[in-house]
Design an enzyme around this catalytic site. Structure first.
Site, PDB file in Angstrom:
ATOM      1  N   THR A  40      41.308  35.971  50.868  1.00 52.30           N
ATOM      2  CA  THR A  40      42.258  36.172  49.769  1.00 52.30           C
ATOM      3  C   THR A  40      43.432  37.033  50.239  1.00 52.30           C
ATOM      4  OG1 THR A  40      40.465  36.069  48.164  1.00 52.30           O
ATOM      5  CG2 THR A  40      42.492  37.119  47.423  1.00 52.30           C
ATOM      6  N   LYS A  50      53.125  41.305  49.360  1.00 52.10           N
ATOM      7  CA  LYS A  50      54.023  42.293  49.970  1.00 52.10           C
ATOM      8  C   LYS A  50      55.326  41.655  50.430  1.00 52.10           C
ATOM      9  CE  LYS A  50      51.455  44.426  48.576  1.00 52.10           C
ATOM     10  NZ  LYS A  50      50.137  44.264  47.956  1.00 52.10           N
ATOM     11  N   SER A 145      35.877  38.479  46.711  1.00 47.58           N
ATOM     12  CA  SER A 145      35.847  38.499  45.248  1.00 47.58           C
ATOM     13  C   SER A 145      36.742  37.407  44.679  1.00 47.58           C
ATOM     14  CB  SER A 145      36.319  39.868  44.748  1.00 47.58           C
ATOM     15  OG  SER A 145      37.640  40.112  45.202  1.00 47.58           O
ATOM     16  N   ILE A 186      47.255  44.823  40.391  1.00 43.92           N
ATOM     17  CA  ILE A 186      47.846  43.486  40.493  1.00 43.92           C
ATOM     18  C   ILE A 186      48.931  43.305  39.430  1.00 43.92           C
ATOM     19  CG2 ILE A 186      47.383  41.013  40.210  1.00 43.92           C
ATOM     20  CD1 ILE A 186      44.748  41.394  41.617  1.00 43.92           C
ATOM     21  N   HIS A 447      62.422  67.661  60.176  1.00 45.80           N
ATOM     22  CA  HIS A 447      63.431  67.792  59.126  1.00 45.80           C
ATOM     23  C   HIS A 447      64.633  66.940  59.496  1.00 45.80           C
ATOM     24  CE1 HIS A 447      65.869  69.573  55.994  1.00 45.80           C
ATOM     25  NE2 HIS A 447      66.832  69.743  56.901  1.00 45.80           N
TER      26      HIS A 447
HETATM   27  P1  NAI Z   1      42.240  46.522  37.962  1.00 44.29           P
HETATM   28  O1  NAI Z   1      40.820  46.811  37.730  1.00 44.29           O
HETATM   29  O2  NAI Z   1      43.041  47.367  38.889  1.00 44.29           O
HETATM   30  O3  NAI Z   1      43.018  46.547  36.550  1.00 44.29           O
HETATM   31  C1  NAI Z   1      42.651  45.736  35.472  1.00 44.29           C
HETATM   32  C2  NAI Z   1      43.163  46.355  34.200  1.00 44.29           C
HETATM   33  O4  NAI Z   1      42.960  45.430  33.126  1.00 44.29           O
HETATM   34  C3  NAI Z   1      42.422  47.622  33.807  1.00 44.29           C
HETATM   35  O5  NAI Z   1      43.350  48.674  33.658  1.00 44.29           O
HETATM   36  C4  NAI Z   1      41.722  47.254  32.507  1.00 44.29           C
HETATM   37  O6  NAI Z   1      41.649  48.340  31.591  1.00 44.29           O
HETATM   38  C5  NAI Z   1      42.614  46.143  31.964  1.00 44.29           C
HETATM   39  N1  NAI Z   1      41.943  45.235  31.003  1.00 44.29           N
HETATM   40  C6  NAI Z   1      40.716  44.669  31.111  1.00 44.29           C
HETATM   41  N2  NAI Z   1      40.450  43.891  30.036  1.00 44.29           N
HETATM   42  C7  NAI Z   1      41.533  43.951  29.222  1.00 44.29           C
HETATM   43  C8  NAI Z   1      41.872  43.369  27.954  1.00 44.29           C
HETATM   44  N3  NAI Z   1      41.038  42.533  27.304  1.00 44.29           N
HETATM   45  N4  NAI Z   1      43.070  43.663  27.413  1.00 44.29           N
HETATM   46  C9  NAI Z   1      43.948  44.488  28.062  1.00 44.29           C
HETATM   47  N5  NAI Z   1      43.676  45.058  29.264  1.00 44.29           N
HETATM   48  C10 NAI Z   1      42.492  44.796  29.846  1.00 44.29           C
HETATM   49  O7  NAI Z   1      42.276  44.985  38.374  1.00 44.29           O
HETATM   50  P2  NAI Z   1      43.410  44.086  39.068  1.00 44.29           P
HETATM   51  O8  NAI Z   1      44.761  44.688  38.905  1.00 44.29           O
HETATM   52  O9  NAI Z   1      43.167  42.715  38.548  1.00 44.29           O
HETATM   53  O10 NAI Z   1      43.044  44.171  40.598  1.00 44.29           O
HETATM   54  C11 NAI Z   1      41.778  43.675  41.053  1.00 44.29           C
HETATM   55  C12 NAI Z   1      41.316  44.376  42.289  1.00 44.29           C
HETATM   56  O11 NAI Z   1      42.167  44.086  43.378  1.00 44.29           O
HETATM   57  C13 NAI Z   1      41.286  45.883  42.120  1.00 44.29           C
HETATM   58  O12 NAI Z   1      40.053  46.360  42.551  1.00 44.29           O
HETATM   59  C14 NAI Z   1      42.394  46.377  43.009  1.00 44.29           C
HETATM   60  O13 NAI Z   1      42.071  47.614  43.603  1.00 44.29           O
HETATM   61  C15 NAI Z   1      42.532  45.266  44.049  1.00 44.29           C
HETATM   62  N6  NAI Z   1      43.922  45.192  44.493  1.00 44.29           N
HETATM   63  C16 NAI Z   1      44.421  46.196  45.236  1.00 44.29           C
HETATM   64  C17 NAI Z   1      45.737  46.192  45.628  1.00 44.29           C
HETATM   65  C18 NAI Z   1      46.278  47.338  46.401  1.00 44.29           C
HETATM   66  O14 NAI Z   1      45.487  48.123  46.904  1.00 44.29           O
HETATM   67  N7  NAI Z   1      47.575  47.517  46.496  1.00 44.29           N
HETATM   68  C19 NAI Z   1      46.642  45.099  45.276  1.00 44.29           C
HETATM   69  C20 NAI Z   1      46.012  44.114  44.452  1.00 44.29           C
HETATM   70  C21 NAI Z   1      44.704  44.168  44.103  1.00 44.29           C
END
Ligand code: NAI
Length: 468
Positions: A40, A50, A145, A186, A447
């Site tokens: 993924t 990015k 995942s 995301i 600096h």
């Molecule tokens: P996430 O777990 O970061 O955020 C999902 C959000 O959706 C949460 O804040 C949750 O409260 C909200 N939510 C859940 N159900 C809901 C509802 N019914 N109504 C409204 N809000 C709701 O998940 P995300 O952003 O999908 O990312 C998935 C995984 O991928 C994460 O573990 C993340 O760490 C990883 N990821 C990391 C990145 C990075 O390190 N830059 C970039 C993209 C993904």
């Protein structure tokens, strides 16, 4: 065909594990069901996002950020097709890179769906349905995942109108209105991309803050910055419906505390409510591999599953779903399989949100320290007081250092600001070696650099900053 190690899945966990195992002299093979390697992250996640984050940031900066620097240019014109082509070329060079590394390290590859047949055996079924059996001393499950969706809602993610991150990096035109369900990583990264390119973006988030697990200070200030960029937020709002309509889609949400529902119309809806471990079709149940109550492969110490010789790493097991955590687990496991001591320090795993400005964090948040009853001191330094930040008109944000009140050992560092994702690593190295805020504050920093704000925040933690 007989191997020391067969890795199922070639994402950052799997491919790094395979390379390390081969480097340590183990006969290694990788099973991958996608046409290209990299999982993924390289194909539809970290890397393409990015490329779009960078390109859209350059577009937005040219549109709004050059005038004050005395650079006058005509309004930039978006060529989305070319931007997407840049993203695709970036993906190609990265996935080709993994293929090259497999060849270089003499790793055999099998294209098809891998199935664990218990101890010592993996079945691979290719596109035509032909099956081959591979014998191996060790199996590594690194299948990553998949999009979790919204529990209880049956959402038709067509990747055109209602999209996951996969569709959101391939939209053929900029939506007028985009609703993002979920104010996590995301949602904010990809919401930022389309907002910069002209979409009116509304983020609907269940919690009362964005970036739930991040430090509260960081999340508050970051939300204000994104709002200034034009992103709208509906917090403490639970999405109860996402449906397609004649014109696009609609999203229904209710206040978490109870109350009337609101309906938002959108051209595109991004569902970003988390990811779930991917274990489908692996035959884990039949093989006797036990999952935990959240559907993750259960592992003990040394990544060992309930079946002898079968291991699991990355998003499919417990811990943060981060590519670099998976990579480190891959390295540690390969070392263990080669008879060495492998180790992952789960207390020092940095986390970065690649927006503008970036958000970066390592170690504990203030909320976590309070909850654990750990006495701590905090030092904070804003980029408004940093010379380099002023010169670059990048004064948004701050650095916060948290250290143990008694020992001064650094327990957490949190940064919002330009280049936060690079700056965080000096904190990670310091913490890996058990350093104190005084160590950090007494380390000479060049600096003028943005990183001086890290030093100043450390000075503020054990005594006083100079420039404030
Ligand atoms: P996430 O777990 O970061 O955020 C999902 C959000 O959706 C949460 O804040 C949750 O409260 C909200 N939510 C859940 N159900 C809901 C509802 N019914 N109504 C409204 N809000 C709701 O998940 P995300 O952003 O999908 O990312 C998935 C995984 O991928 C994460 O573990 C993340 O760490 C990883 N990821 C990391 C990145 C990075 O390190 N830059 C970039 C993209 C993904």
């Amino acid at each position: 065909m007989s191997y020391d190690v067969v890795v199922i899945g070639s994402g950052p966990g799997g491919y790094v594990c395979a390379i390390k195992a081969a480097q340590l002299g183990l006969k290694t093979a990788v099973v991958e069901k996608r046409a290209t390697f990299g999982g993924t992250c390289l194909n539809v996640g970290c890397i393409p996002s990015k490329a779009l984050l960078h390109a859209s940031e350059v577009f937005a900066h040219t549109m709004h950020g050059l005038d004050e620097l005395g650079v006058e240019v005509a309004a930039p014109k978006l060529n989305l097709e070319k931007m997407l082509a840049h993203k695709d070329a970036t993906v190609k060079s990265n996935v080709d890179g993994v293929q090259f590394l497999f060849k270089k390290n003499k790793i055999d590859t099998f294209h098809g769906t891998g199935k664990v047949l218990g101890e010592g055996k993996v079945a691979v079924t290719d596109e035509k349905g032909d099956q081959s059996i591979i014998q191996t001393k060790n199996v590594v499950i690194a299948t990553g995942s998949d999009v979790a969706g919204i529990p209880g809602l049956d959402i038709d993610i067509d990747e055109k109108v209602i999209v996951s991150s996969t569709g959101a990096i391939a939209l053929e035109k900029v939506p007028e209105k985009m609703v993002v369900v979920g104010g996590g990583v995301i949602g904010l990264e990809l919401g930022s991309v389309w907002s910069r390119l002209g979409a009116k973006v509304t983020v609907v988030e269940f919690l009362d803050k964005i970036l739930g697990p991040m430090d509260g200070d960081v999340s508050k200030q970051f939300q204000r910055m994104l709002a200034k960029q034009g992103i709208e937020f509906q917090l403490s709002a639970k999405v109860t419906g996402v449906e397609k309509t004649d014109k696009g889609a609609k999203v229904t949400y209710e206040p978490v505390a109870g109350g009337d529902a609101t309906v938002l119309d959108a051209d595109v809806v991004l569902v970003a409510t988390g990811r779930k471990p991917f274990t489908e079709g692996l035959g884990l149940h039949e093989a006797g591999v036990v999952l935990d109550d959240r559907g993750r492969v259960e592992i003990g110490n040394h990544f060992q599953t309930s079946v002898q010789g079968v291991y699991a790493i990355g998003d499919v097991v417990k811990g943060p779903m981060l590519a670099h955590k998976a990579e480190d687990e891959g390295v540690a496991l390969a070392e263990m399989l080669a008879g060495q001591a492998g180790h992952v320090n789960y207390d020092v795993i940095p986390s970065v949100v690649y927006t503008q400005p970036e958000v970066a964090s390592v170690g504990k948040t203030e909320e976590e320290l309070k909850a654990a009853g750990i006495a701590y001191k905090a030092g904070k330094f804003p980029f408004t007081a940093n010379g380099r930040a002023r010169a670059m008109l990048a004064t948004d944000g701050f650095v916060k250092v948290l250290a143990d009140k008694e020992t001064d050992k650094v327990l957490g560092v949190h940064i919002v600001g330009l280049g936060a994702g690079e700056m965080i690593h000096e904190a990670a190295v310091l913490m890996e070696f058990g350093g104190s805020s005084e160590d950090l504050g007494r380390t000479c920093h060049a600096h003028p650099t943005m990183s001086e704000a890290v030093k100043e925040a450390a000075l503020a933690t054990f005594f006083k900053p100079i420039h404030m």
